[in-house]
Write an enzyme that holds these catalytic residues in place. Structure first.
Site, PDB file in Angstrom:
ATOM      1  N   ASP A  65      41.653  48.150  41.376  1.00  0.00           N
ATOM      2  CA  ASP A  65      40.974  49.467  41.531  1.00  0.00           C
ATOM      3  C   ASP A  65      41.490  49.950  42.932  1.00  0.00           C
ATOM      4  O   ASP A  65      42.115  51.115  42.923  1.00  0.00           O
ATOM      5  CB  ASP A  65      39.593  49.597  41.437  1.00  0.00           C
ATOM      6  CG  ASP A  65      38.668  48.460  42.164  1.00  0.00           C
ATOM      7  OD1 ASP A  65      39.471  47.820  43.233  1.00  0.00           O
ATOM      8  OD2 ASP A  65      37.448  48.527  42.162  1.00  0.00           O
ATOM      9  N   ASP A 123      41.780  47.914  49.952  1.00  0.00           N
ATOM     10  CA  ASP A 123      41.055  48.175  51.485  1.00  0.00           C
ATOM     11  C   ASP A 123      41.706  47.131  52.438  1.00  0.00           C
ATOM     12  O   ASP A 123      42.659  47.648  52.897  1.00  0.00           O
ATOM     13  CB  ASP A 123      39.637  48.141  51.255  1.00  0.00           C
ATOM     14  CG  ASP A 123      39.082  48.774  52.485  1.00  0.00           C
ATOM     15  OD1 ASP A 123      39.660  49.022  53.588  1.00  0.00           O
ATOM     16  OD2 ASP A 123      37.786  48.825  52.694  1.00  0.00           O
ATOM     17  N   PHE A 150      34.511  56.295  51.677  1.00  0.00           N
ATOM     18  CA  PHE A 150      33.992  55.659  50.681  1.00  0.00           C
ATOM     19  C   PHE A 150      34.324  56.179  49.421  1.00  0.00           C
ATOM     20  O   PHE A 150      33.681  57.312  49.420  1.00  0.00           O
ATOM     21  CB  PHE A 150      32.488  54.889  50.849  1.00  0.00           C
ATOM     22  CG  PHE A 150      32.297  54.027  50.030  1.00  0.00           C
ATOM     23  CD1 PHE A 150      32.592  52.708  50.165  1.00  0.00           C
ATOM     24  CD2 PHE A 150      31.624  54.328  48.831  1.00  0.00           C
ATOM     25  CE1 PHE A 150      32.285  51.485  49.349  1.00  0.00           C
ATOM     26  CE2 PHE A 150      31.186  53.314  47.792  1.00  0.00           C
ATOM     27  CZ  PHE A 150      31.452  51.986  48.129  1.00  0.00           C
ATOM     28  N   ASP A 182      32.097  52.117  42.149  1.00  0.00           N
ATOM     29  CA  ASP A 182      30.753  52.469  42.236  1.00  0.00           C
ATOM     30  C   ASP A 182      30.319  52.286  43.906  1.00  0.00           C
ATOM     31  O   ASP A 182      31.026  52.105  44.543  1.00  0.00           O
ATOM     32  CB  ASP A 182      30.111  51.240  41.377  1.00  0.00           C
ATOM     33  CG  ASP A 182      30.036  49.848  42.170  1.00  0.00           C
ATOM     34  OD1 ASP A 182      31.125  49.502  42.935  1.00  0.00           O
ATOM     35  OD2 ASP A 182      28.970  49.452  42.560  1.00  0.00           O
ATOM     36  N   ARG A 188      30.308  55.144  38.599  1.00  0.00           N
ATOM     37  CA  ARG A 188      31.608  54.667  37.742  1.00  0.00           C
ATOM     38  C   ARG A 188      32.170  55.646  36.874  1.00  0.00           C
ATOM     39  O   ARG A 188      33.028  55.442  36.644  1.00  0.00           O
ATOM     40  CB  ARG A 188      31.320  53.119  37.262  1.00  0.00           C
ATOM     41  CG  ARG A 188      30.930  52.048  38.157  1.00  0.00           C
ATOM     42  CD  ARG A 188      30.940  50.780  37.523  1.00  0.00           C
ATOM     43  NE  ARG A 188      30.432  49.707  38.205  1.00  0.00           N
ATOM     44  CZ  ARG A 188      31.177  48.873  39.109  1.00  0.00           C
ATOM     45  NH1 ARG A 188      32.461  49.134  39.560  1.00  0.00           N
ATOM     46  NH2 ARG A 188      30.340  47.923  39.668  1.00  0.00           N
TER      47      ARG A 188
END
Ligand code: 5GP
Length: 183
Positions: free
Chosen positions: A104, A107, A156, A163, A169
């Site tokens: 997804d 980071d 974020f 989520d 989500r």
């Protein structure tokens, strides 16, 4: 849900268009392997990549298997713990197959690098990474990534499978969560 959103980064239409492009690139790159009868397995990193992989797999015009792995990452917090643990393994033996990891968001890259090591030890024919988002952060370690959807700011992010504490989500767009929600 929308009250908790600071900004929409990518809309449903932008996401759809980009994922179709990523699928077309994968189709082109793996067509010869598929033609030679070599297996292709797309591996979803649960749960954040579930929606992305569902879309990406349907954008690839080649026979492929879909399998799922779960790793522990952020839990209910918005900061990386640094520890990455496999908590659900694949059902498929990937030995000799072309593995494409669908992730997804990258980071720190810890999750992906740990997964890559693990999957490489299973002797696949090749290992590639398709990440929907790549966070714009300086990294100590290089994170190899073959297909990237979008770069995103160091905020974020929620939506399109991502989520916070299991919420958001199902937002169809990629959004920045208001800091007061997770701080
Ligand atoms: P990394 O190991 O690259 O630091 O983090 C990877 C995982 O952390 C991602 O697969 C995702 O589950 C989670 N993560 C990292 N950044 C974000 C973010 O901005 N939003 C959400 N919802 N999850 C994130």
């Amino acid at each position: 849900m929308l009250d908790d959103i600071a900004e929409v980064l990518f809309t449903r239409d932008q996401i759809e268009k980009r994922v179709l492009e990523m699928g077309a690139a994968i189709t082109e790159d793996f067509a010869a392997h598929a033609q030679a009868g070599e297996g292709i397995v797309m591996v979803c990193v649960l749960r954040g990549a579930a929606i992305f992989m569902a879309d990406l797999a349907r954008a690839v015009d080649l026979p492929l298997e879909m399998d799922y792995m779960a790793v522990s990452s952020y839990g209910d917090q918005a900061k990386s713990s640094g520890a990455v643990r496999i908590i659900k393994d694949l059902s498929t033996d990937v030995k000799g197959k072309h593995v494409i990891i669908a992730e997804d968001i990258i980071d720190t890259g810890l999750t992906l690098n740990r997964l890559r090591q693990d999957l490489l030890s299973r002797d696949p024919a090749s290992l590639s990474v398709a990440a929907f988002l790549n966070k714009d952060v300086p990294r100590a370690e290089e994170v190899p990534c073959d297909y990237v959807g979008f770069s995103c700011p160091n905020e974020f992010i929620v939506g399109y499978g991502l989520d916070f504490a299991e919420r958001y989500r199902n937002l169809p767009s990629i959004c920045v969560l208001k800091p007061e929600i997770y701080q």
